[in-house]
Design a protein around this motif. Structure first.
Motif, PDB file in Angstrom:
ATOM      1  N   PRO A 166     -71.279 -83.049 -31.588  1.00  0.00           N
ATOM      2  CA  PRO A 166     -69.862 -83.055 -31.169  1.00  0.00           C
ATOM      3  C   PRO A 166     -69.660 -82.468 -29.783  1.00  0.00           C
ATOM      4  N   GLY A 167     -68.857 -83.159 -28.981  1.00  0.00           N
ATOM      5  CA  GLY A 167     -68.496 -82.675 -27.658  1.00  0.00           C
ATOM      6  C   GLY A 167     -69.496 -82.945 -26.562  1.00  0.00           C
ATOM      7  N   ALA A 168     -70.645 -83.539 -26.883  1.00  0.00           N
ATOM      8  CA  ALA A 168     -71.704 -83.716 -25.884  1.00  0.00           C
ATOM      9  C   ALA A 168     -71.258 -84.642 -24.758  1.00  0.00           C
ATOM     10  N   VAL A 169     -71.458 -84.177 -23.527  1.00  0.00           N
ATOM     11  CA  VAL A 169     -71.177 -84.977 -22.321  1.00  0.00           C
ATOM     12  C   VAL A 169     -72.508 -85.199 -21.616  1.00  0.00           C
ATOM     13  N   PRO A 170     -72.938 -86.440 -21.408  1.00  0.00           N
ATOM     14  CA  PRO A 170     -74.263 -86.689 -20.815  1.00  0.00           C
ATOM     15  C   PRO A 170     -74.368 -86.183 -19.385  1.00  0.00           C
ATOM     16  N   ALA A 171     -75.534 -85.662 -19.053  1.00  0.00           N
ATOM     17  CA  ALA A 171     -75.821 -85.266 -17.678  1.00  0.00           C
ATOM     18  C   ALA A 171     -76.182 -86.494 -16.857  1.00  0.00           C
ATOM     19  N   ASP A 182     -81.228 -84.788 -14.608  1.00  0.00           N
ATOM     20  CA  ASP A 182     -81.135 -84.370 -16.005  1.00  0.00           C
ATOM     21  C   ASP A 182     -80.541 -85.443 -16.913  1.00  0.00           C
ATOM     22  N   ALA A 183     -80.511 -86.672 -16.436  1.00  0.00           N
ATOM     23  CA  ALA A 183     -80.003 -87.765 -17.266  1.00  0.00           C
ATOM     24  C   ALA A 183     -80.818 -87.882 -18.550  1.00  0.00           C
ATOM     25  N   GLY A 184     -80.127 -88.189 -19.627  1.00  0.00           N
ATOM     26  CA  GLY A 184     -80.791 -88.353 -20.921  1.00  0.00           C
ATOM     27  C   GLY A 184     -80.531 -87.219 -21.880  1.00  0.00           C
ATOM     28  N   VAL A 185     -80.001 -86.089 -21.373  1.00  0.00           N
ATOM     29  CA  VAL A 185     -79.651 -84.956 -22.224  1.00  0.00           C
ATOM     30  C   VAL A 185     -78.214 -84.542 -21.914  1.00  0.00           C
ATOM     31  N   THR A 231     -77.211 -78.500 -19.813  1.00  0.00           N
ATOM     32  CA  THR A 231     -77.940 -78.179 -18.583  1.00  0.00           C
ATOM     33  C   THR A 231     -77.046 -77.503 -17.550  1.00  0.00           C
ATOM     34  N   TRP A 232     -75.736 -77.744 -17.601  1.00  0.00           N
ATOM     35  CA  TRP A 232     -74.810 -77.046 -16.702  1.00  0.00           C
ATOM     36  C   TRP A 232     -75.018 -75.540 -16.853  1.00  0.00           C
TER      37      TRP A 232
END
Length: 359
Positions: A21-26, A30-33, A217-218
Motif C-alpha cells: 500500500p502507498g508504494a510510489v515507484p522510483a 533506482d527504477a524497479g523499486v 529509496t528517498w
C-alpha cells in the motif's frame, strides 16, 4: 568504463514490494523499486530509529566460487581481500588503468563463495570482465541477480549463524592500510550514526521475507547523503578517482600488491591532492525544489562543479552532495542551478558549503 562485449543490462523487473500500500515507484537509477510508501519523512525517521527495511532488489548480485576466489579478486581490485574471514564485510573498487572508478563491489564471503552486490544494471558488464580475467585460476563467476535479491536494513552488525548472509557497510570506519581525506576526525564523521547492511534473500521469497514496515529509496538516499557516503554512478563519473570522494578510507588498501590503477592511487596520495573534492551543500529551501543530478555549482560567474545527489532530509532539510574543483574556496557561498544545464542567473539555489574532502 570496463571493456566488455556483454549486452546492455535489461530494465529491472518491477519489485513485488511495489504492490505494498502507498508504494510510489522510483525513477532513474533506482527504477524497479519504491521511491516511497506515502510518507518519506516518517520513513526516514523509521530508518534512523533502526527499524524497517528498504527494497534494494534492483541491485545486482554476483557470486564467485572456487578456492582461488579471494586471492584472484585481491589481485584486480583496490582492497586487501586475501584472508577475508567468513561473514566479514568489506568493499573494493575496480579501477581503470588510469585509476578511474569503474565498479564498486560490496563484498562478503560465506566460506564457500564471495558474494558481491553492485549497482543496478552493472552486474553483466562486471561478470563479462571478470570472466576474461580468470585465465587458469580455480574460480567461477555467476550473475545470480535473477535468483537473489537485496534488502537494506539500518543494522550495524555482521550476519551470524542462522541468519541470511548480509554485507555490513564499513563506512566510515578506516580500514587497515587505508587513509581518510575527510576534513573531520573519524569520531566526528556523520556517517558514524548511519548503521547499514544489505541482506541477501532468495528472490522468490522477497515478498514474504520483507518486514511489514518499509521505507523507500528517498529515505535511504537522504540518510546516505547526510552521512557523506559516496555511491557509484551518483558521486562518480568517468573521471572520478577514489581520493575525490574519500573512498580510500573504506575501499583502498595502500600497502597491498599491484592492481590495475594503483599507480594513480599512489601518485595522488604521495605527491598531491585530487583535482576535485566532495562537499555537502546545505540548500536554501524556500523554493521547495531540489536540483537535479548534474546541475551546475557556481561561484561568482564561474562554474566550479556539479551536484551529484540531492535529497530532502527529515532534520537537515534540503541537502546535496556535489563535486567541486579543489581550488574552490571552502568558506564561500555557492549557487546551484535547478536543473542539469540550467542557468543560475535565472533563479539558482543558494548553497552553504560543508567540507567533506579537505582542500
Amino acid at each position: 568504463m570496463t571493456e566488455t562485449t556483454a549486452a546492455p543490462a535489461p530494465a529491472p523487473a518491477p519489485s513485488p514490494l511495489l504492490a505494498r500500500p502507498g508504494a510510489v515507484p522510483a525513477e532513474g537509477r533506482d527504477a524497479g523499486v519504491a521511491w516511497h510508501y506515502g510518507d518519506p519523512t516518517a520513513e526516514q525517521r523509521l530508518l534512523a530509529a533502526g527499524e524497517g527495511a528498504v527494497d534494494l532488489s534492483h541491485r545486482g548480485v554476483v557470486r564467485v566460487t572456487g578456492p582461488d576466489r579471494l586471492s584472484w579478486l585481491n589481485s584486480m581490485t583496490t582492497q586487501e581481500l586475501t584472508g577475508l574471514r567468513p561473514h566479514t564485510s568489506t568493499e573494493t573498487l575496480v579501477l581503470s588503468p588510469h585509476g578511474h572508478v569503474e565498479h564498486a563491489l560490496h563484498v562478503v564471503d560465506d566460506g564457500e563463495a564471495a558474494w558481491l552486490t553492485v549497482e543496478p544494471g552493472t552486474a553483466p558488464a562486471l561478470v563479462a570482465w571478470l570472466d576474461r580475467m580468470r585465465f587458469m585460476l580455480r574460480v567461477e563467476v555467476a550473475d545470480v541477480t535473477a535468483e537473489w535479491a537485496v534488502l537494506g536494513e539500518p543494522v550495524g552488525r555482521e550476519s551470524g549463524g542462522g541468519e541470511p548472509l548480509a554485507w555490513r557497510d564499513p563506512w566510515p570506519a578506516l580500514a587497515p592500510g587505508s587513509v581518510s581525506y575527510a576534513a573531520v576526525a573519524e569520531a566526528d564523521h556523520p556517517g558514524a550514526g548511519r548503521p547499514w547492511r544489505e541482506v541477501l534473500v532468495p528472490r522468490a521469497e522477497l515478498a514474504s521475507r520483507a518486514p511489514e514496515r518499509l521505507a523507500g529509496t528517498w529515505a535511504a538516499e537522504a540518510l546516505r547523503v547526510a552521512a557523506w557516503r559516496p555511491r557509484f554512478g551518483a558521486e562518480t563519473d568517468h573521471r572520478t578517482i577514489p581520493h575525490e570522494v574519500d573512498w580510500l578510507r573504506t575501499a583502498v588498501h595502500l600497502q597491498k600488491g599491484c592492481y590495475r590503477g594503483q599507480e594513480t592511487v599512489a601518485r595522488v596520495h604521495n605527491l598531491g591532492r585530487p583535482p576535485r573534492r566532495l562537499v555537502l551543500l546545505h540548500l536554501d529551501g524556500s523554493g521547495h525544489e531540489l536540483p537535479e543530478p548534474g546541475a551546475d555549482v557556481v561561484h561568482g560567474d564561474r562554474r566550479v562543479g556539479a551536484v551529484t545527489t540531492a535529497a530532502r532530509h527529515h532534520e537537515e532539510g534540503p541537502i546535496a552532495l556535489a563535486l567541486v574543483k579543489r581550488s574552490t574556496p571552502a568558506d564561500v557561498q555557492l549557487l546551484v542551478a535547478r536543473a542539469a544545464g540550467g542557468e543560475t542567473a535565472q533563479g539558482g539555489i543558494d548553497a552553504a558549503q560543508e567540507v567533506i574532502v579537505a582542500p
